[in-house]
Scaffold this motif. Structure first.
Motif, mmCIF file in Angstrom:
data_model
loop_
_atom_site.group_PDB
_atom_site.id
_atom_site.type_symbol
_atom_site.label_atom_id
_atom_site.label_comp_id
_atom_site.label_asym_id
_atom_site.label_seq_id
_atom_site.Cartn_x
_atom_site.Cartn_y
_atom_site.Cartn_z
ATOM 1 N N SER A 1 37.617 59.687 16.390
ATOM 2 C CA SER A 1 37.405 58.807 15.237
ATOM 3 C C SER A 1 38.326 57.587 15.316
ATOM 4 O O SER A 1 39.402 57.637 15.905
ATOM 5 C CB SER A 1 37.706 59.550 13.934
ATOM 6 O OG SER A 1 36.849 60.651 13.767
ATOM 7 N N LEU A 2 37.851 56.513 14.718
ATOM 8 C CA LEU A 2 38.642 55.310 14.523
ATOM 9 C C LEU A 2 38.274 54.710 13.182
ATOM 10 O O LEU A 2 37.144 54.892 12.707
ATOM 11 C CB LEU A 2 38.368 54.273 15.618
ATOM 12 C CG LEU A 2 39.052 54.403 16.975
ATOM 13 C CD1 LEU A 2 38.541 53.328 17.915
ATOM 14 C CD2 LEU A 2 40.560 54.349 16.858
ATOM 15 N N ARG A 3 39.206 53.965 12.624
ATOM 16 C CA ARG A 3 38.936 53.257 11.370
ATOM 17 C C ARG A 3 39.255 51.786 11.576
ATOM 18 O O ARG A 3 40.395 51.428 11.913
ATOM 19 C CB ARG A 3 39.770 53.815 10.222
ATOM 20 C CG ARG A 3 39.448 53.176 8.878
ATOM 21 C CD ARG A 3 40.264 53.832 7.770
ATOM 22 N NE ARG A 3 40.000 53.255 6.458
ATOM 23 C CZ ARG A 3 38.998 53.636 5.671
ATOM 24 N NH1 ARG A 3 38.184 54.601 6.066
ATOM 25 N NH2 ARG A 3 38.821 53.059 4.480
ATOM 26 N N LEU A 4 38.248 50.956 11.387
ATOM 27 C CA LEU A 4 38.422 49.509 11.467
ATOM 28 C C LEU A 4 38.613 48.939 10.070
ATOM 29 O O LEU A 4 37.990 49.413 9.110
ATOM 30 C CB LEU A 4 37.208 48.852 12.117
ATOM 31 C CG LEU A 4 36.786 49.364 13.495
ATOM 32 C CD1 LEU A 4 35.601 48.559 14.000
ATOM 33 C CD2 LEU A 4 37.926 49.326 14.472
ATOM 34 N N PHE B 1 29.107 56.777 10.791
ATOM 35 C CA PHE B 1 29.948 55.677 10.321
ATOM 36 C C PHE B 1 29.815 55.542 8.813
ATOM 37 O O PHE B 1 28.732 55.769 8.254
ATOM 38 C CB PHE B 1 29.525 54.353 10.958
ATOM 39 C CG PHE B 1 29.808 54.230 12.435
ATOM 40 C CD1 PHE B 1 30.208 55.325 13.205
ATOM 41 C CD2 PHE B 1 29.674 53.007 13.065
ATOM 42 C CE1 PHE B 1 30.463 55.201 14.556
ATOM 43 C CE2 PHE B 1 29.930 52.863 14.422
ATOM 44 C CZ PHE B 1 30.309 53.971 15.159
ATOM 45 N N THR B 2 30.904 55.144 8.168
ATOM 46 C CA THR B 2 30.896 54.897 6.733
ATOM 47 C C THR B 2 31.607 53.580 6.447
ATOM 48 O O THR B 2 32.748 53.387 6.867
ATOM 49 C CB THR B 2 31.603 56.022 5.982
ATOM 50 O OG1 THR B 2 30.975 57.270 6.274
ATOM 51 C CG2 THR B 2 31.539 55.774 4.474
ATOM 52 N N MET C 1 34.668 55.374 11.579
ATOM 53 C CA MET C 1 33.768 55.748 12.662
ATOM 54 C C MET C 1 34.138 57.135 13.168
ATOM 55 O O MET C 1 35.241 57.329 13.680
ATOM 56 C CB MET C 1 33.860 54.735 13.805
ATOM 57 C CG MET C 1 33.608 53.303 13.364
ATOM 58 S SD MET C 1 33.577 52.128 14.726
ATOM 59 C CE MET C 1 35.270 52.246 15.297
ATOM 60 N N ASN C 2 33.240 58.082 12.980
ATOM 61 C CA ASN C 2 33.458 59.464 13.407
ATOM 62 C C ASN C 2 32.465 59.830 14.513
ATOM 63 O O ASN C 2 31.460 59.155 14.710
ATOM 64 C CB ASN C 2 33.308 60.421 12.233
ATOM 65 C CG ASN C 2 34.309 60.166 11.131
ATOM 66 O OD1 ASN C 2 35.439 59.740 11.379
ATOM 67 N ND2 ASN C 2 33.907 60.432 9.901
ATOM 68 N N SER C 3 32.770 60.900 15.193
ATOM 69 C CA SER C 3 31.884 61.398 16.256
ATOM 70 C C SER C 3 31.487 60.273 17.207
ATOM 71 O O SER C 3 30.310 60.096 17.541
ATOM 72 C CB SER C 3 30.629 62.034 15.648
ATOM 73 O OG SER C 3 30.962 63.087 14.782
ATOM 74 N N LEU C 4 32.469 59.539 17.645
ATOM 75 C CA LEU C 4 32.210 58.370 18.485
ATOM 76 C C LEU C 4 31.606 58.771 19.818
ATOM 77 O O LEU C 4 31.946 59.813 20.391
ATOM 78 C CB LEU C 4 33.498 57.583 18.690
ATOM 79 C CG LEU C 4 33.888 56.715 17.488
ATOM 80 C CD1 LEU C 4 35.353 56.335 17.546
ATOM 81 C CD2 LEU C 4 33.006 55.482 17.424
ATOM 82 N N LYS C 5 30.709 57.914 20.293
ATOM 83 C CA LYS C 5 30.028 58.117 21.562
ATOM 84 C C LYS C 5 30.384 56.981 22.512
ATOM 85 O O LYS C 5 30.786 55.893 22.075
ATOM 86 C CB LYS C 5 28.510 58.140 21.353
ATOM 87 C CG LYS C 5 28.031 59.148 20.331
ATOM 88 C CD LYS C 5 26.531 59.015 20.117
ATOM 89 C CE LYS C 5 26.032 60.005 19.076
ATOM 90 N NZ LYS C 5 24.563 59.871 18.846
#
Length: 118
Positions: free
Chosen positions: A17-20, A68-69, A83-87
């Motif tokens: 996961s990442l958060r922008l 994404f949320t 952003m979760n479960s990134l591919k």
């Protein structure tokens, strides 16, 4: 002078996961839609998500729905993208944008790189 400054990009493993975050300044953004696009190497810039001012409605690209949320804080003029479960295919430069209420003009940030290793 309007500025949109993104932060939070980086390198993450697939499944992570990442958060922008994007901080907007230089004017009042009342009524503006704010959201995110992305551009992968060799590809056109594509829509990711948007948060409308009216009613707080949100919309997502099919490719990120459920993973994404988008959220915004109107008092602080910020918009974020969790952003979760990134591919691996999410690898791109992510751009924050703010669109005028009449849709005639769009402000863009400088972009932040997101790299997902497979």
């Amino acid at each position: 002078q309007v500025q949109l400054i993104e932060s939070g990009g980086g390198l993450v493993q697939a499944g992570g996961s990442l958060r922008l975050s994007c901080a907007a300044s230089g004017r009042t953004f009342s009524g503006y839609a704010m959201g995110w696009f992305r551009q992968a190497p060799g590809k056109e810039r594509e829509f990711v998500a948007v948060s409308r001012w009216s009613g707080g409605s949100t919309y997502y690209a099919d490719s990120v729905k459920g993973r994404f949320t988008i959220s915004r804080d109107n008092a602080k003029n910020t918009v974020s993208l969790q952003m979760n479960s990134l591919k691996h295919e999410d690898t791109a430069v992510y751009y924050c944008y703010a669109e005028t209420p009449n849709g005639e003009y769009t402000y863009w940030g400088q972009g932040t790189q997101v790299t997902v290793s497979s």
